[in-house]
Design a protein around this motif. Structure first.
Motif, PDB file in Angstrom:
ATOM      1  N   GLN A 180       0.868  -1.228   0.035  1.00 56.08           N
ATOM      2  CA  GLN A 180       0.061   0.067   0.069  1.00 56.08           C
ATOM      3  C   GLN A 180       0.904   1.456  -0.001  1.00 56.08           C
ATOM      4  O   GLN A 180       0.609   2.394  -0.819  1.00 56.08           O
ATOM      5  N   ASP A 181       1.990   1.174   0.787  1.00 59.63           N
ATOM      6  CA  ASP A 181       2.928   2.451   0.769  1.00 59.63           C
ATOM      7  C   ASP A 181       3.620   2.679  -0.859  1.00 59.63           C
ATOM      8  O   ASP A 181       3.841   3.619  -0.999  1.00 59.63           O
ATOM      9  N   THR A 182       3.859   1.402  -1.344  1.00 55.59           N
ATOM     10  CA  THR A 182       4.525   1.622  -2.718  1.00 55.59           C
ATOM     11  C   THR A 182       3.511   2.221  -3.529  1.00 55.59           C
ATOM     12  O   THR A 182       3.824   3.222  -4.313  1.00 55.59           O
ATOM     13  N   ALA A 183       2.220   1.677  -3.317  1.00 56.79           N
ATOM     14  CA  ALA A 183       1.173   2.444  -4.386  1.00 56.79           C
ATOM     15  C   ALA A 183       0.995   3.807  -3.938  1.00 56.79           C
ATOM     16  O   ALA A 183       0.965   4.737  -4.943  1.00 56.79           O
ATOM     17  N   ALA A 184       1.038   4.176  -3.039  1.00 54.24           N
ATOM     18  CA  ALA A 184       0.923   5.603  -2.534  1.00 54.24           C
ATOM     19  C   ALA A 184       2.098   6.369  -3.140  1.00 54.24           C
ATOM     20  O   ALA A 184       1.730   7.413  -3.591  1.00 54.24           O
ATOM     21  N   GLU A 185       3.259   5.924  -2.916  1.00 52.38           N
ATOM     22  CA  GLU A 185       4.306   6.827  -3.358  1.00 52.38           C
ATOM     23  C   GLU A 185       4.500   6.944  -4.747  1.00 52.38           C
ATOM     24  O   GLU A 185       4.785   7.843  -5.281  1.00 52.38           O
ATOM     25  N   ASN A 186       4.129   5.599  -5.633  1.00 49.13           N
ATOM     26  CA  ASN A 186       4.045   5.877  -7.075  1.00 49.13           C
ATOM     27  C   ASN A 186       2.995   6.328  -7.759  1.00 49.13           C
ATOM     28  O   ASN A 186       3.216   6.421  -9.019  1.00 49.13           O
ATOM     29  N   ALA A 187       1.721   5.812  -6.988  1.00 50.91           N
ATOM     30  CA  ALA A 187       0.384   6.129  -7.744  1.00 50.91           C
ATOM     31  C   ALA A 187      -0.453   7.209  -7.308  1.00 50.91           C
ATOM     32  O   ALA A 187      -1.611   7.571  -7.784  1.00 50.91           O
ATOM     33  N   GLY A 188       0.014   7.596  -5.925  1.00 48.25           N
ATOM     34  CA  GLY A 188      -0.553   8.986  -5.377  1.00 48.25           C
ATOM     35  C   GLY A 188      -1.897   8.354  -4.854  1.00 48.25           C
ATOM     36  O   GLY A 188      -2.802   9.134  -4.518  1.00 48.25           O
ATOM     37  N   SER A 189      -1.876   6.921  -4.664  1.00 50.16           N
ATOM     38  CA  SER A 189      -3.346   6.399  -3.811  1.00 50.16           C
ATOM     39  C   SER A 189      -3.243   6.672  -2.311  1.00 50.16           C
ATOM     40  O   SER A 189      -2.333   7.181  -1.781  1.00 50.16           O
ATOM     41  N   ALA A 190      -4.348   6.296  -1.806  1.00 51.74           N
ATOM     42  CA  ALA A 190      -4.584   6.464  -0.409  1.00 51.74           C
ATOM     43  C   ALA A 190      -4.420   5.167   0.147  1.00 51.74           C
ATOM     44  O   ALA A 190      -5.093   4.295   0.093  1.00 51.74           O
ATOM     45  N   PRO A 191      -3.408   5.179   0.983  1.00 55.46           N
ATOM     46  CA  PRO A 191      -3.062   3.587   1.656  1.00 55.46           C
ATOM     47  C   PRO A 191      -4.409   3.292   2.575  1.00 55.46           C
ATOM     48  O   PRO A 191      -4.823   3.860   3.347  1.00 55.46           O
ATOM     49  N   LEU A 192      -4.783   2.134   2.280  1.00 56.27           N
ATOM     50  CA  LEU A 192      -5.713   1.566   3.316  1.00 56.27           C
ATOM     51  C   LEU A 192      -5.145   1.278   4.706  1.00 56.27           C
ATOM     52  O   LEU A 192      -4.209   1.266   4.990  1.00 56.27           O
ATOM     53  N   SER A 193      -6.133   1.552   5.563  1.00 60.15           N
ATOM     54  CA  SER A 193      -5.709   1.612   7.185  1.00 60.15           C
ATOM     55  C   SER A 193      -5.296   0.274   7.757  1.00 60.15           C
ATOM     56  O   SER A 193      -5.713  -0.874   6.965  1.00 60.15           O
ATOM     57  N   TYR A 194      -4.883   0.111   8.614  1.00 54.06           N
ATOM     58  CA  TYR A 194      -4.515  -1.137   9.299  1.00 54.06           C
ATOM     59  C   TYR A 194      -5.538  -1.900   9.481  1.00 54.06           C
ATOM     60  O   TYR A 194      -5.708  -3.096   9.522  1.00 54.06           O
ATOM     61  N   THR A 195      -6.595  -1.135  10.235  1.00 52.18           N
ATOM     62  CA  THR A 195      -7.942  -2.064  10.389  1.00 52.18           C
ATOM     63  C   THR A 195      -8.496  -2.586   9.175  1.00 52.18           C
ATOM     64  O   THR A 195      -8.945  -3.853   9.337  1.00 52.18           O
TER      65      THR A 195
END
Length: 364
Positions: free
Chosen positions: A331-346
């Motif tokens: 999720q962090d990789t997608a956020a860094e490279n695609a600007g997405s919102a990482p899903l929460s841990y829950t």
């Protein structure tokens, strides 16, 4: 969203069309140093073009440990991705709209139980190109009227009311929409129908309902058409907005810029749709929210898999790839490279049983 992330996201789609070697998520599970899983083989997915940059990032991150596995993803669009998945033409699918009832029935016939998981949450940016104007505020009703072609020039009084300090020209407005069936279109139409029902009289679907304007193939086509025009406005996954100007959207008494954090906040106030199966996590997105700091035009993009595969080796590969996509690292990789919102841990913890069910034979 950081500009360096957007530029990288635009570079990644070229990688996504290649067959990339992949690894499993065994490192995260602690199955052994270096991810020595012994997995080998090829899996292929197809679907949403909005996931293209994220899929490239996931594949690139996945490649580091297991050189004997290949993962392909063809960004043919959500409609084509759902069709291929239901018909058995792909091992996994990507879609910006959850399966409709007919598609869900077909997928269950193929799959046993369907695994339908939100893996990618992103703002849908309203991108525009208007000479002399870099920022715009637009209320939901104004947005609806612009795209329904009821407002046709940029100095219209309703646009001016949202932008009292702007010098708006009398340039004609050219709305740009997707020419292909698109989950991005469906998400945008859901927003218009929920947030401005009196100004938007059309049914929600993946096909654009208004004649005229300009139509373009795929997310990249819309972005290019807006960039090449003057007075143009379109909708596109924010990861591909690049340097285009974007609209701040009216939410309650404020105007909100798009951002991953503001997009993620929408999912927090949305509800899961029940009755679709134990492993379907489709959400009724709260697009008419007035919650402060929330960006309501969001794309929730899903990954599709089966609990029952004819080939147990493919099942294990798909399960491992999904584990990586939904991991904190993925999720962090997608956020860094695609600007997405990482899903929460829950939410990621809630999805774990569904990932584990991939290839389990449940419902077969």
């Amino acid at each position: 969203m950081q500009r360096h992330s957007l530029r990288l996201a635009l570079a990644l789609p070229a990688v996504a069309t290649l067959a990339l070697t992949a690894c499993t998520a065994v490192n995260e599970r602690g199955d052994g140093p270096g991810g020595g899983s012994g997995l080998a083989g090829t899996i292929s997915g197809a679907g949403a073009s909005s996931q293209e940059a994220a899929q490239a990032a996931w594949q690139a991150g996945f490649v580091e440990s297991n050189p004997d596995v290949t993962v392909n993803y063809d960004p043919i669009g959500s409609g084509g991705g759902r069709e291929q998945f239901v018909n058995g033409g792909s091992d996994f699918g990507g879609t910006d709209a959850y399966l409709d009832e007919q598609e869900l029935a077909g997928a269950k016939e193929r799959c046993g139980e369907v695994v339908e998981l939100p893996v990618y949450v992103s703002p849908v940016a309203l991108v525009f190109n208007l000479e002399g104007v870099d920022t715009l505020n637009l209320s939901p009703e104004t947005i609806a009227k612009v795209f329904n072609q009821d407002i046709t020039t940029w100095n219209d009084p309703e646009i001016a009311a949202d932008n009292p300090d702007a010098q708006l020209p009398d340039t004609p407005i050219t709305p740009v929409n997707r020419s292909d069936e698109s989950g991005t279109t469906e998400n945008f139409l859901e927003y218009l129908s929920a947030a401005a029902p009196e100004a938007w009289p059309h049914e929600v679907s993946g096909d654009w309902p208004v004649a005229g304007g300009e139509a373009a193939q795929g997310t990249s086509g819309v972005v290019q058409a807006v960039r090449n025009g003057n007075g143009t406005i379109g909708y596109a996954d924010a990861s591909q907005a690049g340097e285009l100007s974007t609209v701040s959207v009216g939410v309650g008494d404020e105007f909100v810029d798009y951002s991953p954090d503001a997009a993620a906040k929408v999912l927090e106030v949305s509800e899961r749709i029940e009755g679709r199966g134990e492993y379907s996590y489709a959400y009724d997105v709260a697009r008419d929210t007035t919650e402060s700091g929330t960006y309501p035009i969001v794309l929730v993009s899903y990954a599709l898999a089966c609990t029952n595969y004819d080939d147990s080796g493919k099942a294990e590969l798909v399960r491992s790839y999904f584990e990586y996509m939904l991991s904190a690292e993925g999720q962090d990789t997608a956020a860094e490279n695609a600007g997405s919102a990482p899903l929460s841990y829950t939410l990621r913890k809630d999805l774990e049983p569904a990932v584990a069910a991939i290839g389990s034979g449940s419902g077969s």
